[in-house]
Design a protein around this motif. Sequence first.
Motif, short mmCIF file in Angstrom:
data_model
loop_
_atom_site.label_atom_id
_atom_site.label_comp_id
_atom_site.label_asym_id
_atom_site.label_seq_id
_atom_site.Cartn_x
_atom_site.Cartn_y
_atom_site.Cartn_z
N GLU A 71 -6.65 -5.20 0.90
CA GLU A 71 -6.26 -5.61 -0.45
C GLU A 71 -7.29 -5.13 -1.47
O GLU A 71 -6.94 -4.77 -2.61
CB GLU A 71 -6.12 -7.13 -0.51
CG GLU A 71 -5.69 -7.68 -1.84
CD GLU A 71 -5.58 -9.19 -1.85
OE1 GLU A 71 -5.15 -9.74 -2.88
OE2 GLU A 71 -5.91 -9.82 -0.83
N GLU B 141 -0.79 -5.23 -5.41
CA GLU B 141 -1.60 -6.21 -6.13
C GLU B 141 -2.25 -5.60 -7.37
O GLU B 141 -2.99 -4.62 -7.29
CB GLU B 141 -2.68 -6.78 -5.21
CG GLU B 141 -3.62 -7.78 -5.86
CD GLU B 141 -2.95 -9.10 -6.19
OE1 GLU B 141 -3.43 -9.80 -7.10
OE2 GLU B 141 -1.94 -9.43 -5.56
N ASP C 257 -2.44 -4.31 3.16
CA ASP C 257 -2.56 -5.68 2.66
C ASP C 257 -2.36 -5.68 1.15
O ASP C 257 -3.19 -5.13 0.40
CB ASP C 257 -3.94 -6.24 3.02
CG ASP C 257 -4.02 -7.74 2.80
OD1 ASP C 257 -3.03 -8.34 2.34
OD2 ASP C 257 -5.08 -8.33 3.10
N GLU C 258 -1.27 -6.26 0.69
CA GLU C 258 -0.94 -6.39 -0.73
C GLU C 258 -1.06 -5.05 -1.47
O GLU C 258 -1.84 -4.92 -2.43
CB GLU C 258 -1.86 -7.42 -1.39
CG GLU C 258 -1.81 -8.81 -0.79
CD GLU C 258 -0.54 -9.59 -1.17
OE1 GLU C 258 0.33 -9.01 -1.83
OE2 GLU C 258 -0.44 -10.76 -0.77
N SER D 54 -3.36 -12.40 5.25
CA SER D 54 -4.49 -11.46 5.30
C SER D 54 -5.38 -11.74 6.50
O SER D 54 -5.94 -10.81 7.09
CB SER D 54 -5.30 -11.55 4.00
OG SER D 54 -4.55 -11.08 2.90
#
Length: 232
Positions: free
Chosen positions: A82, A161, A157-158, A41
Amino acid sequence: MLELNAVESGYGETQVLHGLSLTAQQGRVLAILGRNGAGKSTTLKTIMGLLPLTSGGIVFDGQPVSGRPFETARSGIAYVPETRDIFPSLTVRENLEIAARRFSRAGSGWTMERVLELFPRLGERMGNGGAQLSGGEQQMLAIARALLMNPRLLILDEPTEGLAPIIVKLIHDKLQELKTDGLSMLIVEQNFGFATSLADDIIVIGKGEAVWSGSAEDIRADDDVQHKWLGV
């Protein structure tokens, strides 16, 4: 398309990236893999100018990246963090209109109508506030908002998640559609299967450095790399 050359970055006096180099090629998907705390990240935040570049260089389409987030976005890089960072007090429509107004260009490919075709669920929720959306709906909104910036490179980013398996599959299918359309992407992802089924190229980061790079097929066949650097 995007090149990081011996990049160093971190948080205050804590250095996280130690001479990281990587290349994301146009029309391909590059996935960054690594254990928690490896610097994945941090890499994305440094590209976007959310963390300072202390050494090395970042180049996008032959031009140095400014280090200022808005200028980086204007250059053609869109970022889905994220945390998603949608505006919870604004409706879905208002969240989308902010990006559409600021980044609309004559003849641009992504419009409000097109993102709603990609994510029909958002069309059903246009009057709902961001805080009223499920986690999956928030992720759809974050990706749709990024696409309305009409990027040449989409950074995520992710993206899986905290999402239920059925939503993970939906997000995978939608990103696969974007890949088929030729959109370049850079993805950080902990879900090994998700990342390697979507990406063309893989780079593994360990302790802020690139420790392995190759194709998705290569890393799926390399149990040693998976065990040593990913804990798979």
